[in-house]
Write a protein that holds these residues in place. Structure first.
Motif, PDB file in Angstrom:
ATOM      1  N   LYS A 128     151.391  39.657  55.532  1.00  0.00           N
ATOM      2  CA  LYS A 128     150.087  40.220  55.878  1.00  0.00           C
ATOM      3  C   LYS A 128     149.661  41.176  54.774  1.00  0.00           C
ATOM      4  O   LYS A 128     150.442  42.045  54.366  1.00  0.00           O
ATOM      5  CB  LYS A 128     150.166  40.958  57.209  1.00  0.00           C
ATOM      6  N   LEU A 129     148.413  41.027  54.302  1.00  0.00           N
ATOM      7  CA  LEU A 129     147.942  41.777  53.138  1.00  0.00           C
ATOM      8  C   LEU A 129     147.263  43.079  53.526  1.00  0.00           C
ATOM      9  O   LEU A 129     146.421  43.110  54.419  1.00  0.00           O
ATOM     10  CB  LEU A 129     146.951  40.902  52.356  1.00  0.00           C
ATOM     11  N   SER A 130     147.615  44.147  52.809  1.00  0.00           N
ATOM     12  CA  SER A 130     146.869  45.408  52.883  1.00  0.00           C
ATOM     13  C   SER A 130     146.354  45.717  51.492  1.00  0.00           C
ATOM     14  O   SER A 130     147.062  45.546  50.499  1.00  0.00           O
ATOM     15  CB  SER A 130     147.781  46.553  53.346  1.00  0.00           C
ATOM     16  N   ILE A 131     145.089  46.165  51.444  1.00  0.00           N
ATOM     17  CA  ILE A 131     144.422  46.347  50.162  1.00  0.00           C
ATOM     18  C   ILE A 131     144.030  47.799  49.979  1.00  0.00           C
ATOM     19  O   ILE A 131     143.514  48.440  50.892  1.00  0.00           O
ATOM     20  CB  ILE A 131     143.138  45.487  50.102  1.00  0.00           C
ATOM     21  N   ASN A 132     144.270  48.329  48.752  1.00  0.00           N
ATOM     22  CA  ASN A 132     143.672  49.604  48.374  1.00  0.00           C
ATOM     23  C   ASN A 132     142.203  49.317  48.073  1.00  0.00           C
ATOM     24  O   ASN A 132     141.879  48.558  47.167  1.00  0.00           O
ATOM     25  CB  ASN A 132     144.386  50.165  47.141  1.00  0.00           C
ATOM     26  N   GLU A 133     141.309  49.907  48.834  1.00  0.00           N
ATOM     27  CA  GLU A 133     139.896  49.530  48.753  1.00  0.00           C
ATOM     28  C   GLU A 133     139.248  49.892  47.421  1.00  0.00           C
ATOM     29  O   GLU A 133     138.145  49.416  47.132  1.00  0.00           O
ATOM     30  CB  GLU A 133     139.133  50.166  49.909  1.00  0.00           C
ATOM     31  N   SER A 134     139.926  50.700  46.619  1.00  0.00           N
ATOM     32  CA  SER A 134     139.357  51.044  45.313  1.00  0.00           C
ATOM     33  C   SER A 134     139.636  49.974  44.256  1.00  0.00           C
ATOM     34  O   SER A 134     139.110  50.048  43.149  1.00  0.00           O
ATOM     35  CB  SER A 134     139.925  52.386  44.834  1.00  0.00           C
ATOM     36  N   VAL A 135     140.440  48.971  44.597  1.00  0.00           N
ATOM     37  CA  VAL A 135     140.779  47.931  43.622  1.00  0.00           C
ATOM     38  C   VAL A 135     139.642  46.919  43.541  1.00  0.00           C
ATOM     39  O   VAL A 135     139.211  46.373  44.562  1.00  0.00           O
ATOM     40  CB  VAL A 135     142.089  47.215  44.027  1.00  0.00           C
ATOM     41  N   PRO A 136     139.137  46.655  42.337  1.00  0.00           N
ATOM     42  CA  PRO A 136     138.010  45.716  42.217  1.00  0.00           C
ATOM     43  C   PRO A 136     138.421  44.282  42.521  1.00  0.00           C
ATOM     44  O   PRO A 136     139.597  43.907  42.406  1.00  0.00           O
ATOM     45  CB  PRO A 136     137.577  45.869  40.747  1.00  0.00           C
ATOM     46  N   SER A 137     137.434  43.467  42.885  1.00  0.00           N
ATOM     47  CA  SER A 137     137.684  42.093  43.339  1.00  0.00           C
ATOM     48  C   SER A 137     138.126  41.171  42.206  1.00  0.00           C
ATOM     49  O   SER A 137     138.537  40.035  42.474  1.00  0.00           O
ATOM     50  CB  SER A 137     136.428  41.518  43.996  1.00  0.00           C
ATOM     51  N   ARG A 138     138.070  41.625  40.967  1.00  0.00           N
ATOM     52  CA  ARG A 138     138.570  40.786  39.869  1.00  0.00           C
ATOM     53  C   ARG A 138     140.093  40.685  39.888  1.00  0.00           C
ATOM     54  O   ARG A 138     140.680  39.918  39.129  1.00  0.00           O
ATOM     55  CB  ARG A 138     138.066  41.308  38.527  1.00  0.00           C
ATOM     56  N   PHE A 139     140.746  41.462  40.742  1.00  0.00           N
ATOM     57  CA  PHE A 139     142.184  41.338  41.001  1.00  0.00           C
ATOM     58  C   PHE A 139     142.357  40.658  42.352  1.00  0.00           C
ATOM     59  O   PHE A 139     141.814  41.127  43.355  1.00  0.00           O
ATOM     60  CB  PHE A 139     142.861  42.703  41.038  1.00  0.00           C
ATOM     61  N   SER A 140     143.157  39.598  42.388  1.00  0.00           N
ATOM     62  CA  SER A 140     143.310  38.829  43.617  1.00  0.00           C
ATOM     63  C   SER A 140     144.785  38.524  43.838  1.00  0.00           C
ATOM     64  O   SER A 140     145.377  37.752  43.085  1.00  0.00           O
ATOM     65  CB  SER A 140     142.505  37.536  43.496  1.00  0.00           C
ATOM     66  N   PRO A 141     145.404  39.105  44.871  1.00  0.00           N
ATOM     67  CA  PRO A 141     146.819  38.825  45.114  1.00  0.00           C
ATOM     68  C   PRO A 141     146.996  37.549  45.924  1.00  0.00           C
ATOM     69  O   PRO A 141     146.108  37.123  46.670  1.00  0.00           O
ATOM     70  CB  PRO A 141     147.269  40.045  45.927  1.00  0.00           C
ATOM     71  N   GLU A 142     148.172  36.977  45.757  1.00  0.00           N
ATOM     72  CA  GLU A 142     148.532  35.785  46.530  1.00  0.00           C
ATOM     73  C   GLU A 142     150.011  35.845  46.835  1.00  0.00           C
ATOM     74  O   GLU A 142     150.813  36.177  45.951  1.00  0.00           O
ATOM     75  CB  GLU A 142     148.226  34.511  45.726  1.00  0.00           C
TER      76      GLU A 142
END
Lengths: 114, 116
Positions: free
Chosen positions: B53-67
């Motif tokens: 399950k993914l948790s995201i730091n909201e300050s990270v721009p969408s040009r970074f995409s984890p998988e």
């Protein structure tokens, strides 16, 4: 939000002597974990020592020990008999556990003088 | 095996490129992390995968995409990066749900990324 403060940007110590690095933190949690990580010029993050907040006894790992003062929210690292290989950036870090990840202080650059 | 392996060690890319960073661990850890570290700064948390399950730091721009293809692998896909994204990218893992004595992160050696 939790914060971690390291007020010493740089420390210098003579080889074989003892040095103490300071760290304070702020949290409203009662259970948490504190760490000291070492990052040498290779930039590999190496765990030096960890402390569980519910344990009153201070953690020790060979020449490394901590002074954990829960009420004061202080977590200092003492390095005894400093060696040239101890030269690195040292980061204090906090986690509440449960895949929260680590919150790091700004780091202390430790220099060992031969 | 107590290692977190990251590839590549170094990466140079242009702002129009698409590239991926790879992280792998075989310690049975169920939480994996991506951190970004600029020179002389502490690591900053970007993403956490815990039990897939993914948790995201909201300050990270969408040009970074984890998988996270499976519990041992974690990728970071990069697209249309900016020069300010140049940094050391650190992957880490931790043994979630295995008791308080195991609360700690194991770090890989990082990927040094340069965006031209």
């Amino acid at each position: 939000a939790q914060t971690v403060t390291q007020s010493q940007p740089e420390m210098s110590v003579q080889e074989a002597e003892t040095v103490t690095l300071s760290c304070t933190y702020d949290t409203s949690e009662s259970d948490y974990y504190l760490f000291w990580y070492k990052q040498p010029p290779s930039r590999q993050m190496i765990l030096v020592i960890r402390q569980e907040a519910y344990k009153q006894q201070n953690a020790t790992e060979n020449r490394f020990s901590v002074n954990f003062q829960k009420a004061a929210k202080s977590f200092s690292l003492k390095i005894s008999d400093s060696q040239l290989g101890d030269a690195a950036m040292y980061f204090c870090a906090y986690t509440g556990g449960g895949a929260d990840g680590l919150t790091f202080g700004k780091g202390t650059h430790l220099i060992i003088q031969p | 095996d107590t290692e977190v392996t990251q590839t590549p060690k170094h990466l140079v890319m242009g702002m129009t490129n698409k590239k991926s960073l790879k992280c792998e661990q075989h310690m049975g850890h169920r939480a994996m992390y991506w951190y970004k570290q600029k020179a002389k700064k502490p690591p900053e948390l970007m993403f956490v995968y815990s039990y897939e399950k993914l948790s995201i730091n909201e300050s990270v721009p969408s040009r970074f995409s984890p998988e996270c293809p499976n519990s041992s692998l974690l990728n970071l896909h990069l697209h249309a990066l900016q020069p300010e994204d140049s940094a050391l990218y650190l992957c880490a893992s931790s043994p979630e749900g295995q008791g308080p004595q195991n609360e700690k992160l194991f770090f890989g050696s990082g990927t040094q990324l340069s965006v031209l």
